[in-house]
Write a protein that holds these residues in place. Structure first.
Motif, PDB file in Angstrom:
ATOM      1  N   ALA A  52      54.385  18.948  -8.086  1.00  0.00           N
ATOM      2  CA  ALA A  52      55.066  19.209  -9.350  1.00  0.00           C
ATOM      3  C   ALA A  52      56.242  18.246  -9.421  1.00  0.00           C
ATOM      4  CB  ALA A  52      55.554  20.659  -9.414  1.00  0.00           C
ATOM      5  N   GLU A  53      56.831  18.163 -10.602  1.00  0.00           N
ATOM      6  CA  GLU A  53      57.999  17.307 -10.737  1.00  0.00           C
ATOM      7  C   GLU A  53      59.075  17.756  -9.748  1.00  0.00           C
ATOM      8  OE1 GLU A  53      60.792  15.489 -14.278  1.00  0.00           O
ATOM      9  OE2 GLU A  53      59.629  17.291 -14.672  1.00  0.00           O
ATOM     10  N   HIS A  54      59.545  16.820  -8.920  1.00  0.00           N
ATOM     11  CA  HIS A  54      60.608  17.037  -7.926  1.00  0.00           C
ATOM     12  C   HIS A  54      60.138  17.795  -6.671  1.00  0.00           C
ATOM     13  CE1 HIS A  54      63.273  15.644 -11.045  1.00  0.00           C
ATOM     14  NE2 HIS A  54      62.963  16.672 -11.812  1.00  0.00           N
ATOM     15  N   VAL A  55      58.841  18.070  -6.529  1.00  0.00           N
ATOM     16  CA  VAL A  55      58.348  18.906  -5.422  1.00  0.00           C
ATOM     17  C   VAL A  55      57.193  18.221  -4.700  1.00  0.00           C
ATOM     18  CG1 VAL A  55      57.444  21.180  -4.772  1.00  0.00           C
ATOM     19  CG2 VAL A  55      58.919  20.965  -6.797  1.00  0.00           C
ATOM     20  N   ILE A  56      57.309  18.164  -3.355  1.00  0.00           N
ATOM     21  CA  ILE A  56      56.192  17.684  -2.538  1.00  0.00           C
ATOM     22  C   ILE A  56      55.769  18.778  -1.565  1.00  0.00           C
ATOM     23  CG2 ILE A  56      56.715  15.223  -2.737  1.00  0.00           C
ATOM     24  CD1 ILE A  56      58.009  15.383   0.054  1.00  0.00           C
ATOM     25  N   LEU A  57      54.527  18.661  -1.098  1.00  0.00           N
ATOM     26  CA  LEU A  57      53.949  19.652  -0.193  1.00  0.00           C
ATOM     27  C   LEU A  57      53.310  18.938   1.008  1.00  0.00           C
ATOM     28  CD1 LEU A  57      53.143  22.714   0.222  1.00  0.00           C
ATOM     29  CD2 LEU A  57      51.001  22.121  -0.900  1.00  0.00           C
ATOM     30  N   GLN A 102      42.795  33.843  11.226  1.00  0.00           N
ATOM     31  CA  GLN A 102      42.412  33.869   9.814  1.00  0.00           C
ATOM     32  C   GLN A 102      43.466  34.563   8.952  1.00  0.00           C
ATOM     33  OE1 GLN A 102      39.893  32.091   8.782  1.00  0.00           O
ATOM     34  NE2 GLN A 102      40.285  32.587   6.642  1.00  0.00           N
ATOM     35  N   ALA A 103      44.080  35.618   9.470  1.00  0.00           N
ATOM     36  CA  ALA A 103      45.096  36.350   8.698  1.00  0.00           C
ATOM     37  C   ALA A 103      46.264  35.438   8.325  1.00  0.00           C
ATOM     38  CB  ALA A 103      45.589  37.558   9.488  1.00  0.00           C
ATOM     39  N   THR A 104      46.671  34.581   9.232  1.00  0.00           N
ATOM     40  CA  THR A 104      47.763  33.645   8.948  1.00  0.00           C
ATOM     41  C   THR A 104      47.323  32.615   7.922  1.00  0.00           C
ATOM     42  OG1 THR A 104      48.698  33.967  11.143  1.00  0.00           O
ATOM     43  CG2 THR A 104      49.342  31.959   9.981  1.00  0.00           C
ATOM     44  N   LYS A 105      46.112  32.125   8.049  1.00  0.00           N
ATOM     45  CA  LYS A 105      45.595  31.169   7.064  1.00  0.00           C
ATOM     46  C   LYS A 105      45.541  31.803   5.677  1.00  0.00           C
ATOM     47  CE  LYS A 105      42.874  28.367  10.239  1.00  0.00           C
ATOM     48  NZ  LYS A 105      41.523  27.908  10.598  1.00  0.00           N
ATOM     49  N   GLN A 106      45.204  33.082   5.616  1.00  0.00           N
ATOM     50  CA  GLN A 106      45.168  33.778   4.326  1.00  0.00           C
ATOM     51  C   GLN A 106      46.571  33.911   3.735  1.00  0.00           C
ATOM     52  OE1 GLN A 106      42.993  37.309   5.467  1.00  0.00           O
ATOM     53  NE2 GLN A 106      41.063  36.469   4.691  1.00  0.00           N
ATOM     54  N   LYS A 107      47.582  34.168   4.571  1.00  0.00           N
ATOM     55  CA  LYS A 107      48.962  34.234   4.091  1.00  0.00           C
ATOM     56  C   LYS A 107      49.374  32.900   3.481  1.00  0.00           C
ATOM     57  CE  LYS A 107      51.015  37.509   7.357  1.00  0.00           C
ATOM     58  NZ  LYS A 107      52.007  37.607   8.429  1.00  0.00           N
ATOM     59  N   ILE A 108      48.996  31.818   4.147  1.00  0.00           N
ATOM     60  CA  ILE A 108      49.333  30.484   3.646  1.00  0.00           C
ATOM     61  C   ILE A 108      48.632  30.236   2.316  1.00  0.00           C
ATOM     62  CG2 ILE A 108      49.045  28.008   4.079  1.00  0.00           C
ATOM     63  CD1 ILE A 108      49.572  28.686   7.085  1.00  0.00           C
ATOM     64  N   ALA A 109      47.357  30.581   2.229  1.00  0.00           N
ATOM     65  CA  ALA A 109      46.609  30.388   0.986  1.00  0.00           C
ATOM     66  C   ALA A 109      47.224  31.204  -0.147  1.00  0.00           C
ATOM     67  CB  ALA A 109      45.145  30.769   1.195  1.00  0.00           C
ATOM     68  N   GLN A 110      47.616  32.429   0.154  1.00  0.00           N
ATOM     69  CA  GLN A 110      48.246  33.296  -0.841  1.00  0.00           C
ATOM     70  C   GLN A 110      49.541  32.658  -1.353  1.00  0.00           C
ATOM     71  OE1 GLN A 110      49.335  37.116   0.742  1.00  0.00           O
ATOM     72  NE2 GLN A 110      50.000  37.917  -1.220  1.00  0.00           N
ATOM     73  N   ARG A 114      50.997  30.575  -5.315  1.00  0.00           N
ATOM     74  CA  ARG A 114      52.252  30.815  -6.043  1.00  0.00           C
ATOM     75  C   ARG A 114      52.921  29.501  -6.457  1.00  0.00           C
ATOM     76  NH1 ARG A 114      56.231  34.481  -3.260  1.00  0.00           N
ATOM     77  NH2 ARG A 114      57.011  34.681  -5.365  1.00  0.00           N
ATOM     78  N   LEU A 115      52.600  28.425  -5.779  1.00  0.00           N
ATOM     79  CA  LEU A 115      53.211  27.138  -6.097  1.00  0.00           C
ATOM     80  C   LEU A 115      52.750  26.591  -7.445  1.00  0.00           C
ATOM     81  CD1 LEU A 115      53.078  25.469  -2.572  1.00  0.00           C
ATOM     82  CD2 LEU A 115      55.071  26.499  -3.705  1.00  0.00           C
ATOM     83  N   ALA A 116      51.710  27.166  -8.022  1.00  0.00           N
ATOM     84  CA  ALA A 116      51.242  26.753  -9.343  1.00  0.00           C
ATOM     85  C   ALA A 116      52.098  27.356 -10.459  1.00  0.00           C
ATOM     86  CB  ALA A 116      49.784  27.160  -9.532  1.00  0.00           C
ATOM     87  N   ASP A 117      52.967  28.300 -10.118  1.00  0.00           N
ATOM     88  CA  ASP A 117      53.820  28.981 -11.086  1.00  0.00           C
ATOM     89  C   ASP A 117      55.104  28.177 -11.276  1.00  0.00           C
ATOM     90  OD1 ASP A 117      55.614  30.624 -12.442  1.00  0.00           O
ATOM     91  OD2 ASP A 117      55.082  32.426 -11.309  1.00  0.00           O
ATOM     92  N   GLU A 118      55.274  27.604 -12.473  1.00  0.00           N
ATOM     93  CA  GLU A 118      56.452  26.778 -12.747  1.00  0.00           C
ATOM     94  C   GLU A 118      57.757  27.542 -12.582  1.00  0.00           C
ATOM     95  OE1 GLU A 118      56.812  24.153 -16.154  1.00  0.00           O
ATOM     96  OE2 GLU A 118      54.621  24.041 -16.235  1.00  0.00           O
ATOM     97  N   ASP A 119      57.773  28.805 -12.995  1.00  0.00           N
ATOM     98  CA  ASP A 119      58.987  29.604 -12.875  1.00  0.00           C
ATOM     99  C   ASP A 119      59.369  29.811 -11.408  1.00  0.00           C
ATOM    100  OD1 ASP A 119      59.191  29.816 -15.633  1.00  0.00           O
ATOM    101  OD2 ASP A 119      58.113  31.731 -15.704  1.00  0.00           O
TER     102      ASP A 119
END
Length: 137
Positions: A52-57, A102-110, A114-119
């Protein structure tokens, strides 16, 4: 998700891609920082990490990562990460140990959804309260 899964660093005075990579590598495992920095650099050659603008991952998966978690690093001043990734102010980093549960990978995916939410990103970029940042996470 609990606070142990997230670590937030606000108003960091990092001024270059190299400093950011070193900061992440040292946090993930001080004894293997050079190797982890190299992995981050190789990942950059695969494709742009701007989400996103100003954000890297940037993200890192390695047996050298001591503990899987997500870092939220907000810079004191925006920087140009490279010629195409400019005015970066927020670095959301995923650190993943190889062969993680797998549980940790699911937390990361979850969380990444949320990073798709601009707010949500706007709050991470602008909120001055570390306590509120942790509540958001």
């Amino acid at each position: 998700m609990n606070d142990e899964f997230f670590t937030a660093f606000l108003d960091q005075k990092l001024t270059s891609k190299e400093q950011i990579h070193r900061f992440i590598g040292e946090f993930a495992n001080p004894d293997a920082a050079a190797e982890l920095v190299s992995l981050l650099q190789r990942r950059e050659t695969v494709g742009n990490t701007m989400i996103a603008e100003h954000v890297i991952l940037p993200h890192l998966e390695s047996p050298k990562v001591k503990r899987s978690q997500i870092l939220v690093i907000r810079l004191a001043d925006p920087i140009d990460f490279d010629d195409t990734t400019r005015e970066i102010q927020l670095i959301v980093t995923i650190l993943l140990k190889s062969e993680e549960e797998q549980a940790t990978k699911q937390k990361i995916a979850q969380f990444t959804r949320r990073l798709a939410d601009e707010d949500f990103l706007t709050e991470l970029l602008t909120n001055q309260s570390k306590k509120t940042i942790y509540q958001l996470l």
